[in-house]
Design a protein around this motif. Structure first.
Motif, PDB file in Angstrom:
ATOM      1  N   TYR A 115      19.522  -2.813  -9.015  1.00 44.76           N
ATOM      2  CA  TYR A 115      18.478  -2.606 -10.027  1.00 44.76           C
ATOM      3  C   TYR A 115      17.217  -3.377  -9.646  1.00 44.76           C
ATOM      4  O   TYR A 115      16.115  -2.835  -9.681  1.00 44.76           O
ATOM      5  CB  TYR A 115      18.963  -3.042 -11.411  1.00 44.76           C
ATOM      6  CG  TYR A 115      17.834  -3.062 -12.414  1.00 44.76           C
ATOM      7  CD1 TYR A 115      17.393  -1.884 -13.001  1.00 44.76           C
ATOM      8  CD2 TYR A 115      17.168  -4.249 -12.735  1.00 44.76           C
ATOM      9  CE1 TYR A 115      16.324  -1.884 -13.889  1.00 44.76           C
ATOM     10  CE2 TYR A 115      16.111  -4.252 -13.617  1.00 44.76           C
ATOM     11  CZ  TYR A 115      15.691  -3.075 -14.193  1.00 44.76           C
ATOM     12  OH  TYR A 115      14.636  -3.078 -15.048  1.00 44.76           O
ATOM     13  N   ARG A 116      17.366  -4.625  -9.248  1.00 47.95           N
ATOM     14  CA  ARG A 116      16.212  -5.450  -8.905  1.00 47.95           C
ATOM     15  C   ARG A 116      15.431  -4.845  -7.742  1.00 47.95           C
ATOM     16  O   ARG A 116      14.205  -4.870  -7.728  1.00 47.95           O
ATOM     17  CB  ARG A 116      16.658  -6.877  -8.573  1.00 47.95           C
ATOM     18  CG  ARG A 116      17.098  -7.631  -9.815  1.00 47.95           C
ATOM     19  CD  ARG A 116      17.629  -9.037  -9.563  1.00 47.95           C
ATOM     20  NE  ARG A 116      16.954  -9.743  -8.504  1.00 47.95           N
ATOM     21  CZ  ARG A 116      17.582 -10.344  -7.503  1.00 47.95           C
ATOM     22  NH1 ARG A 116      18.885 -10.330  -7.404  1.00 47.95           N
ATOM     23  NH2 ARG A 116      16.897 -10.992  -6.591  1.00 47.95           N
ATOM     24  N   ARG A 117      16.130  -4.290  -6.754  1.00 50.99           N
ATOM     25  CA  ARG A 117      15.453  -3.684  -5.603  1.00 50.99           C
ATOM     26  C   ARG A 117      14.722  -2.402  -5.989  1.00 50.99           C
ATOM     27  O   ARG A 117      13.692  -2.086  -5.413  1.00 50.99           O
ATOM     28  CB  ARG A 117      16.462  -3.400  -4.488  1.00 50.99           C
ATOM     29  CG  ARG A 117      16.891  -4.643  -3.726  1.00 50.99           C
ATOM     30  CD  ARG A 117      17.675  -4.297  -2.464  1.00 50.99           C
ATOM     31  NE  ARG A 117      18.854  -3.501  -2.711  1.00 50.99           N
ATOM     32  CZ  ARG A 117      20.058  -3.977  -3.019  1.00 50.99           C
ATOM     33  NH1 ARG A 117      20.240  -5.274  -3.114  1.00 50.99           N
ATOM     34  NH2 ARG A 117      21.072  -3.173  -3.222  1.00 50.99           N
ATOM     35  N   GLU A 119      13.706  -1.545  -9.200  1.00 49.93           N
ATOM     36  CA  GLU A 119      13.028  -1.656 -10.491  1.00 49.93           C
ATOM     37  C   GLU A 119      11.621  -1.059 -10.477  1.00 49.93           C
ATOM     38  O   GLU A 119      11.230  -0.353 -11.404  1.00 49.93           O
ATOM     39  CB  GLU A 119      12.981  -3.121 -10.919  1.00 49.93           C
ATOM     40  CG  GLU A 119      12.371  -3.349 -12.263  1.00 49.93           C
ATOM     41  CD  GLU A 119      12.428  -4.808 -12.682  1.00 49.93           C
ATOM     42  OE1 GLU A 119      12.114  -5.076 -13.848  1.00 49.93           O
ATOM     43  OE2 GLU A 119      12.757  -5.665 -11.836  1.00 49.93           O
ATOM     44  N   ASP A 120      10.863  -1.330  -9.451  1.00 47.37           N
ATOM     45  CA  ASP A 120       9.480  -0.846  -9.388  1.00 47.37           C
ATOM     46  C   ASP A 120       9.376   0.673  -9.304  1.00 47.37           C
ATOM     47  O   ASP A 120       8.322   1.233  -9.584  1.00 47.37           O
ATOM     48  CB  ASP A 120       8.735  -1.472  -8.210  1.00 47.37           C
ATOM     49  CG  ASP A 120       8.545  -2.968  -8.396  1.00 47.37           C
ATOM     50  OD1 ASP A 120       8.643  -3.454  -9.549  1.00 47.37           O
ATOM     51  OD2 ASP A 120       8.319  -3.661  -7.383  1.00 47.37           O
ATOM     52  N   THR A 121      10.447   1.342  -8.911  1.00 51.36           N
ATOM     53  CA  THR A 121      10.411   2.799  -8.792  1.00 51.36           C
ATOM     54  C   THR A 121      10.818   3.504 -10.088  1.00 51.36           C
ATOM     55  O   THR A 121      10.714   4.723 -10.169  1.00 51.36           O
ATOM     56  CB  THR A 121      11.346   3.279  -7.667  1.00 51.36           C
ATOM     57  OG1 THR A 121      12.696   2.996  -8.032  1.00 51.36           O
ATOM     58  CG2 THR A 121      10.997   2.604  -6.339  1.00 51.36           C
ATOM     59  N   ASP A 123      10.815   4.715 -14.024  1.00 48.92           N
ATOM     60  CA  ASP A 123       9.875   5.090 -15.068  1.00 48.92           C
ATOM     61  C   ASP A 123       9.661   3.871 -15.967  1.00 48.92           C
ATOM     62  O   ASP A 123      10.616   3.155 -16.297  1.00 48.92           O
ATOM     63  CB  ASP A 123      10.494   6.245 -15.872  1.00 48.92           C
ATOM     64  CG  ASP A 123       9.574   6.773 -16.945  1.00 48.92           C
ATOM     65  OD1 ASP A 123       9.135   5.976 -17.799  1.00 48.92           O
ATOM     66  OD2 ASP A 123       9.323   7.991 -16.950  1.00 48.92           O
ATOM     67  N   PRO A 124       8.430   3.590 -16.369  1.00 46.55           N
ATOM     68  CA  PRO A 124       8.159   2.420 -17.223  1.00 46.55           C
ATOM     69  C   PRO A 124       8.992   2.395 -18.506  1.00 46.55           C
ATOM     70  O   PRO A 124       9.351   1.324 -18.985  1.00 46.55           O
ATOM     71  CB  PRO A 124       6.668   2.542 -17.541  1.00 46.55           C
ATOM     72  CG  PRO A 124       6.101   3.349 -16.430  1.00 46.55           C
ATOM     73  CD  PRO A 124       7.192   4.291 -16.002  1.00 46.55           C
ATOM     74  N   ARG A 127      12.175   0.812 -17.476  1.00 43.90           N
ATOM     75  CA  ARG A 127      11.982  -0.619 -17.178  1.00 43.90           C
ATOM     76  C   ARG A 127      11.890  -1.414 -18.470  1.00 43.90           C
ATOM     77  O   ARG A 127      12.414  -2.517 -18.578  1.00 43.90           O
ATOM     78  CB  ARG A 127      10.728  -0.829 -16.323  1.00 43.90           C
ATOM     79  CG  ARG A 127      10.935  -0.485 -14.861  1.00 43.90           C
ATOM     80  CD  ARG A 127       9.860  -1.086 -13.956  1.00 43.90           C
ATOM     81  NE  ARG A 127       8.500  -0.861 -14.394  1.00 43.90           N
ATOM     82  CZ  ARG A 127       7.726   0.134 -13.975  1.00 43.90           C
ATOM     83  NH1 ARG A 127       8.171   1.004 -13.092  1.00 43.90           N
ATOM     84  NH2 ARG A 127       6.495   0.255 -14.414  1.00 43.90           N
TER      85      ARG A 127
END
Length: 191
Positions: A115-117, A119-121, A123-124, A127
């Motif tokens: 998840y941490r890897r 996370e930036d991809t 949808d907000p 997140r």
């Protein structure tokens, strides 16, 4: 469907394998599946899936879903919703429980890293909905047991009974713990 209670250390040892934990989770969460479907979902060969499912069947964690069979397909299903274990406290049982717990914790930590890897991809909206939390306090053993029971009940409202799966739903991993801290000796409250 209730959790399967395991009392035999050999069953704990049999389950303490990453592939078996994954297969049992898939059959519990996603429902019945054939060996081919399980192989596709896990990346294991059908021979490997067949072997691991046989081990789960041996300990009554998985059973054939014969009413769903079509032609040569043999679907399998979980016999319970998760597992619990309790034993005699024998060294064999303690070691087997530790081996299973170690595999389960490693699996969940891997999921957290994944998840941490990624996370930036995400949808907000996802997140924002995701939760990683931490809190600490002083509780008695009875209070910890009560809090754990209440937390499990809330999660079970969403995971424990068959509900229609909404199209925007995603598989969600719940992982938590309530453990005495290393410095968990009782502390007298200040007056």
């Amino acid at each position: 469907m209730e959790a399967r209670r395991i009392t035999d250390p050999r069953a704990l040892r049999a389950l303490a394998h990453p592939a078996r934990i994954q297969l049992l989770e898939l059959l519990t969460v996603d429902g019945p599946a054939t060996g081919r479907q399980l192989a596709d979902r896990t990346g294991e060969s059908t021979a490997s899936v067949s072997y691991h499912v046989a081990q789960l069947v041996k300990w009554d964690l998985v059973e054939p879903a014969t009413e769903l069979a079509r032609g040569r397909e043999r679907p399998w299903r979980a016999t319970g919703r998760g597992i619990t274990w309790a034993g005699t406290g024998s060294p064999e049982f303690v070691a087997a429980a530790r081996a299973l717990r170690d595999q389960m914790v490693a699996r969940h930590l891997d999921e957290l890293d994944e998840y941490r890897r990624a996370e930036d991809t995400l949808d907000p909206v996802w997140r924002e909905a995701a939760w990683i939390g931490y809190d600490v306090g002083y509780l008695t053993a009875d209070e910890v047991a009560e809090a754990t029971t209440r937390i499990k009940a809330v999660i079970a409202e969403y995971t424990g009974s068959p509900r229609p799966r909404q199209t925007e739903a995603r598989k969600i991993n719940f992982f938590g713990y309530a453990l005495p801290a290393r410095d968990a000796a009782p502390v007298s409250p200040e007056v």
